[in-house]
Design an enzyme around this catalytic site. Structure first.
Site, PDB file in Angstrom:
ATOM      1  N   GLY B  18     -14.777  11.876  20.102  1.00 11.24           N
ATOM      2  CA  GLY B  18     -15.961  12.728  20.106  1.00 11.24           C
ATOM      3  C   GLY B  18     -15.701  14.086  20.725  1.00 11.24           C
ATOM      4  N   GLY B  20     -17.956  16.643  21.422  1.00  9.23           N
ATOM      5  CA  GLY B  20     -19.147  17.354  21.895  1.00  9.23           C
ATOM      6  C   GLY B  20     -18.810  18.125  23.169  1.00  9.23           C
ATOM      7  CG  PHE B  21     -21.775  20.350  25.446  1.00 12.93           C
ATOM      8  CD1 PHE B  21     -21.392  21.678  25.399  1.00 12.93           C
ATOM      9  CD2 PHE B  21     -23.022  20.008  24.968  1.00 12.93           C
ATOM     10  CE1 PHE B  21     -22.234  22.647  24.874  1.00 12.93           C
ATOM     11  CE2 PHE B  21     -23.876  20.976  24.439  1.00 12.93           C
ATOM     12  CZ  PHE B  21     -23.482  22.289  24.388  1.00 12.93           C
ATOM     13  CD  GLU B 177     -35.295  24.799  22.963  1.00  9.80           C
ATOM     14  OE1 GLU B 177     -35.001  25.370  24.026  1.00  9.80           O
ATOM     15  OE2 GLU B 177     -34.511  24.033  22.375  1.00  9.80           O
TER      16      GLU B 177
END
Lengths: 436, 436
Positions: B18, B20-21, B177
């Site tokens: 993974g 991601g961040f 948002e």
């Protein structure tokens, strides 16, 4: 059939089918004309086709070369848009049938452009890639990158080669530009991205049936483009045609075979006519018009752009299928529509002003033919850049493309090496859920 | 099972699942460490999830918020990438099974993040939109625009309303948002694009089961966000849950019904674990680790980011599922890997440093909670912009996002209202060919 719900208007209705260079220019030129202008397109955006090859080769991202119609014309009061495919024209009723319903027209303008011509070779059509729409460009980009992701897994040399080799059929501007861009990826970008692979193994074949590339350009430009391609390592096969392709093996007319998983077919275009005006459609799919772009046999149906074959004594085969004739025909037709609105009978016949042509092979390498000068190299490349930037729709797109090109000139990079496959992932996702 | 052909290395192999961040930060932090670092992801790019909502609402184009892994780490010598999905972990053999073959690991780091939690409601899962991947964002954008293209064709008021209305479930940052961005499209963009429609008819519903929006933030921020949303015309339903959705009618827990074709589910996340370590997986799908991010029961398997639930006496429920804990865990784990390489036994336990949280509702409207200050409004909005720009990967992406935001601040426009559907068009094309 249901109606496409076009609002009523006190002005006569011009229905334009297709928002390429011709359709876009016509809508713009009719801005203050006393007509209701209905544009129909199967995309919600204009596509700047000359730069599709840069999207396919990771140089530009998609949104820089496409532009939403509603953004372009949202403030033009006489403009109506329908996202639809036109299925049939019924001239006797002045109706078109579309995927979203029937539309009545006072004047109909066909600007559906050109489609890829496979000359009846079904297997090539099924197994090859084309480069006419933004979706084509995304598919080719995904394929190029997935090929390499697959190649790192393969120890068999021939199989790995088949993933790394490219066959581009057609030595016109698209073929030459894609071949050049792939050669730059091979040299500057892929070796760092895929350190496990040896890019000496990557072959780029350009196949052209005639004896030269860029056959429509001057002898000098054609020769120079060939020289550029060869310097960049592209294997150019001239006077050779492709006989068949089964998804793995390309059979050439000289008996040679090339093994490749990816074949780009850029070897021919044909008109993209619509059912209902059969008697005006020529064997090459283009629609025969008179000098006023009126489709043969109809007074209120016009054809402009790649689709139109304006047959006059001076142009027995029509004009080249390029942006310039399309734009000029649209401008001329807009003038004639304004005359029709004023009930003036003296329509202006279309006269093509050849502004020249150009193609780019790689950084500092382009060829330009103008009526008053022909030149190649760095200056030609600057001219190519300037002309293409100015021709893009919208300041945002010009600015983003300029920026990508500027940065890429200094760092030799192509930033958009992205595999994005919305539909595939969704299906996958759903399958996964089903098996739970 | 075949092998994924990872090259041999004299260094121990860390396999990170993974990008991601957490995964991205770990790869970066291991740049000069004596390990072979293998990253596995099902995309070839990192996705900056906090801005997915702007892609979905036409504010940003896709390539600005995603970044190819191979571009990010092409020059990092110990880096290997495989485009693959991991199917199973076999801890006793130190192997993972992936879609491209088996991979041996010395150390395994799970960083697969979170997935959407539908709490077992199958029909909602099938009929709703999510916002976790770039493909999700493109699908939602396409849907919003196609809804309006369809709405102009519909004369029945209720049917037209169902196309123009939106139901967003979940009052966390994503829900808030998206609701705010849709309200801006409704006010500034859509009325010019679709002059045939009356946007008074467009309702944006935000449904939140708890009594407040942004429940994880301070009381003041939560209240201010609610006020902003209401000022912008969003219909906020608090203390109400969604019971069912059949693709047309949303059933709420208070008996009310809302008719809408588009429901965005942003009401819950769950860990995204992999088969093979069942005993460490918590009921919410997160993976239980100790303070060193070691997965319970395994010495050489780690979990970081949203997936990891670091259970210690101080954090019985782990850390919030946000970018900051992910990045900080990755940095700490990288330090520990360097200690392991030096055969130091004193691993550093993870300590979360809460840098605060923020959310934006619209132009000049954001809420920021820091440990030393909480503020809302224009200054909070500037802080939000600065933090998000700095967190993006790569100067190109920062520059493009900055430019889009700057221009959009002055012209109130959102430029990327593009319907792009590669797969659909291809299928259509093939069908068309078959029927010829």
């Amino acid at each position: 059939m249901k109606s496409a719900q076009i609002p009523n208007s006190s002005f006569p209705r011009i229905v334009i089918v297709g928002g390429g260079f011709a359709g876009l220019e016509l809508v713009k030129s009719l801005k203050n004309a006393p007509y209701q202008v209905v544009l129909i397109d199967r995309h919600n955006h204009h596509t700047f086709q000359p730069l599709l090859y840069q999207v396919a080769t990771s140089g530009l991202e998609t949104s820089s070369i496409i532009y939403p119609f509603r953004k372009a014309f949202g403030k033009q009061n006489n403009f109506i848009f329908r996202l639809a495919e036109v299925q049939k024209i019924i001239p006797e009723k002045q109706l078109i049938e579309t995927s979203v319903g029937e539309i009545y027209y006072d004047f109909l303008v066909l600007a559906t452009g050109a489609t890829t011509n496979y000359y009846g070779m079904k297997e090539i059509q099924e197994k090859s890639f084309a480069l006419k729409t933004i979706e084509d460009a995304i598919r080719l980009r995904n394929q190029i990158l997935k090929n390499l992701e697959e190649a790192v897994l393969v120890s068999d040399e021939q199989e790995r080669n088949s993933l790394m080799d490219y066959v581009i059929v057609g030595g016109g501007p698209t073929g030459v530009e894609v071949a050049g861009a792939l050669a730059e990826l091979k040299k500057h970008v892929f070796p760092t991205d895929y350190r496990e692979l040896n890019f000496v193994e990557m072959d780029i074949h350009l196949i052209e049936a005639s004896p030269k590339v860029l056959g429509a350009m001057s002898e000098k430009s054609s020769e120079k483009a060939l020289k550029y391609l060869q310097e960049m390592g592209v294997k150019v096969h001239l006077g050779v045609a492709v006989k068949n392709y089964d998804g793995k093996v390309v059979e050439l007319s000289n008996g040679e075979k090339i093994i490749s998983r990816t074949l780009l077919w850029a070897a021919g275009v044909a008109g993209n006519p619509i059912e209902g005006i059969a008697k005006a459609v020529l064997p090459n799919g283009r629609v025969k018009t008179n000098a006023y772009n009126q489709v043969e046999g109809y007074e209120n149906i016009f054809a402009i752009g790649d689709l139109a074959c304006v047959v006059t004594p001076e142009t027995p085969k029509g004009h080249p299928m390029l942006a310039q004739p399309a734009i000029q025909q649209a401008k001329n037709l807009a003038k004639n529509f304004k005359k029709i609105a004023k009930k003036e009978n003296s329509l202006i016949p279309f006269r093509y002003k050849d502004l020249g042509s150009m193609a780019t092979v790689g950084r500092n390498k382009a060829v330009v033919d103008l009526s008053f000068a022909k030149f190649q190299g760095f200056f030609a490349w600057l001219v190519w850049i300037f002309v293409h930037l100015m021709a893009l729709v919208g300041f945002r797109n010009r600015f983003f493309v300029f920026w990508e090109w500027l940065v890429s000139y200094f760092n030799y990079d192509k930033s958009n090496r992205l595999i994005i496959e919305p539909q595939r992932t969704q299906e996958h996702h759903i399958n996964k859920e089903n098996t739970q």
